[in-house]
Design an enzyme around this catalytic site. Sequence first.
Site, PDB file in Angstrom:
ATOM      1  N   HIS A 119       1.843  36.114  38.401  1.00 19.94           N
ATOM      2  CA  HIS A 119       1.782  35.440  39.555  1.00 19.94           C
ATOM      3  C   HIS A 119       0.720  35.456  40.426  1.00 19.94           C
ATOM      4  CE1 HIS A 119       4.588  38.878  40.212  1.00 19.94           C
ATOM      5  NE2 HIS A 119       3.515  39.150  40.463  1.00 19.94           N
ATOM      6  N   GLY A 137      -3.314 -24.886  27.133  1.00 19.81           N
ATOM      7  CA  GLY A 137      -2.188 -24.673  26.096  1.00 19.81           C
ATOM      8  C   GLY A 137      -2.497 -23.953  25.175  1.00 19.81           C
ATOM      9  N   TYR A 157     -18.078  30.962  39.535  1.00 17.30           N
ATOM     10  CA  TYR A 157     -18.938  30.044  40.128  1.00 17.30           C
ATOM     11  C   TYR A 157     -19.976  30.566  41.342  1.00 17.30           C
ATOM     12  CZ  TYR A 157     -20.625  25.406  41.489  1.00 17.30           C
ATOM     13  OH  TYR A 157     -21.450  24.253  42.083  1.00 17.30           O
ATOM     14  N   TYR A 168      -6.088  33.209  39.493  1.00 18.02           N
ATOM     15  CA  TYR A 168      -7.092  32.384  39.095  1.00 18.02           C
ATOM     16  C   TYR A 168      -7.734  32.896  37.869  1.00 18.02           C
ATOM     17  CZ  TYR A 168     -10.664  28.925  38.042  1.00 18.02           C
ATOM     18  OH  TYR A 168     -11.473  28.312  37.538  1.00 18.02           O
ATOM     19  N   ASN A 220       6.179 -11.354  32.900  1.00 15.26           N
ATOM     20  CA  ASN A 220       5.318 -12.116  33.715  1.00 15.26           C
ATOM     21  C   ASN A 220       5.388 -11.831  35.269  1.00 15.26           C
ATOM     22  OD1 ASN A 220       4.787 -14.459  31.883  1.00 15.26           O
ATOM     23  ND2 ASN A 220       6.651 -14.849  31.646  1.00 15.26           N
ATOM     24  N   ALA A 280      -5.876  48.126  42.936  1.00 13.55           N
ATOM     25  CA  ALA A 280      -5.741  46.945  43.857  1.00 13.55           C
ATOM     26  C   ALA A 280      -6.618  46.836  44.958  1.00 13.55           C
ATOM     27  CB  ALA A 280      -4.189  47.379  44.227  1.00 13.55           C
ATOM     28  N   ARG A 283     -12.104  49.412  47.241  1.00 15.89           N
ATOM     29  CA  ARG A 283     -11.757  49.189  48.426  1.00 15.89           C
ATOM     30  C   ARG A 283     -12.251  50.457  49.424  1.00 15.89           C
ATOM     31  NH1 ARG A 283      -6.725  50.265  45.651  1.00 15.89           N
ATOM     32  NH2 ARG A 283      -5.788  52.420  46.199  1.00 15.89           N
ATOM     33  N   TYR A 343       0.421 -12.230  21.207  1.00 17.03           N
ATOM     34  CA  TYR A 343       0.016 -12.473  22.565  1.00 17.03           C
ATOM     35  C   TYR A 343       0.034 -11.226  23.288  1.00 17.03           C
ATOM     36  CZ  TYR A 343       1.679 -17.103  20.996  1.00 17.03           C
ATOM     37  OH  TYR A 343       1.817 -18.422  20.415  1.00 17.03           O
TER      38      TYR A 343
END
Length: 454
Positions: free
Chosen positions: A360, A78, A384, A363, A224, A420, A437, A100
Site C-alpha cells: 500500500h 444528393g 527525477y 510509488y 443523425n 523505516a 533516520r 456510409y
Amino acid sequence: MALNVVILAAGKGTRMRSDLPKVLHPIAHKSMVQHVIDTAHSIGSNAIQLVYGYGADKLKSALGEQQLNWMLQAEQLGTGHAVAQAIPNIDDNDTVLILYGDVPLIQASTLEALLAARPDNGVAILTVNLSNPTGYGRIVREQGKVVGIVEQKDANAEQLAINEINTGIMAVPGKALKTWLGRLSNNNAQGEYYLTDIIAMAHADGVEINTAQPQSAIEVEGANNRVQLAQLERAYQAREAEKLMIAGANLRDPSRIDIRGEVTVGMDVMVDVNVIFEGKVVIGNNVSIGAGAILIDCEIADNAEIKPYSIIEGAKLGVAASAGPFARLRPGAELMQDAHIGNFVEMKKAVLGVGSKAGHLAYLGDAQIGAGVNIGAGTITCNYDGANKHLTVIEDNVFVGSDTQLVAPVTIGKGATLGAGSTITRDVGEDELVITRVKQKHLTGWQRPVKIKK
C-alpha cells in the site's frame, strides 16, 4: 475484379448540434467513419475513396496518414452526386462498394455476403425488412425481381406499404456505375441526384439485380442525432460483450461493460460491472477483474487478479499476479509471477519481481525490483532530479521499511534491510541493515503550547 470502396462522409450532421462533422462522432472511442474504414480494409479493399465536404480540416486531422483518396463534394446535391465525385479513381473493371460514414456497425461478414450475391456484371443491394419503414426508400419488385427503389417522398400509397427498404449499401460494376451516374436527374421531390435511381436504370438495361440482408437491422442504422448515437453505442457494446462471453468470459452484467478496442480473453475470465477496456488488451485464463477497473493496452497472464478500481495501462501482469484495489500500473510497469501491489500503489517503468509485494501507499518508478522483496507503506523511488530520470535497483529478498525514500540512481544489494523512515542516497551492500533516520529524543517536562484566549 478489384474492390474499390466509396465511403460517403460529406454531411455536416446539423441535428448533432456540434461543430464536429457527423462522421467523426465516436462509437467506442473510435469515430464512426473509422469503424467503416477499418471494415473496408478487413474485406480486402484495394482502394478507398472518401467523399468529404463539411469539416475537411477536422476530418483530415482525425484520420491522419491513412491510405485514403480524398474526394471533395463541394455542394451536397444528393447521394448520386456524392458518389460521382469518386469517378476519377474508379476503373471500369472495379467492383464498387458504396458505404456510409455514419453507419458504423456494418459487419465484414455482411459485406462479404453482399459481394458474393453480386452477379457477374450485375448489381447487389443490401436491403432490410422493417415493421415501420417510414422515412426509408422502398425496394420495388415485379414478380420477385428488383426493378427500382423509390424514396419516401416520391412513393405512392402502394409503394409506401412495402416493408423492404433500401439501406443505401450496394455493390456495382465500375463501368456501368459511371454510365448510370451520368444519366441521373434531380427531377424529384427533393431536387437531388438520387443514387437509388441507378437501380431502375440497371433494370431497364437488363442488368441482373440481387439482394442480400444483414444479420441484424442495427448493422445498417445511421446516427443523425446524439440519441441515435447513444443507441448505436449500446448496440455495439452488446455485440462486443457477446463476443467475450462466447470466448469464455463471465460478465457479471453484460450491459455494464465498455469495450473500446480489441479484447482477447481466455477461458473462465470473471469480469465485474463497470469495467472499461481500451486499446489492445490480452487476458489469459482464470483471470478475475474487479468492478470499476480500467484496462488499457495491457497483457494479463493466467490466474492474475485485478481488484476493484485499479487502472492498468501499458503494463503486464504475470501468472497469479495481483493488483489493487485502487492500484495504478502505468506504461512500462510489470508484475512478475505471484507479485502483488495493493491499494494506492503506483508503478511506472518498473518491474516487481517474482513473489515481491508492495502492499500500500507507494510509488515505484524507473525501478528494477527482484524476487521476494517487501516494499513497505509510503516507500518512494525518487527517480527525477528535475531534468532526468534515474534507475533504482532493488535486488532479491530485500526488506524496505515503511516511509523509505530511495534517491536514484541507487542499488540495494541482496538481502539488505532498510529501516523505516530512511532516506537512501548511496548504494547498499548485500545483507546490510541501513537506518538513516535521526536518533529519537525524549524531552521530559515538555509542555504542549496552548491557545491564547482573546
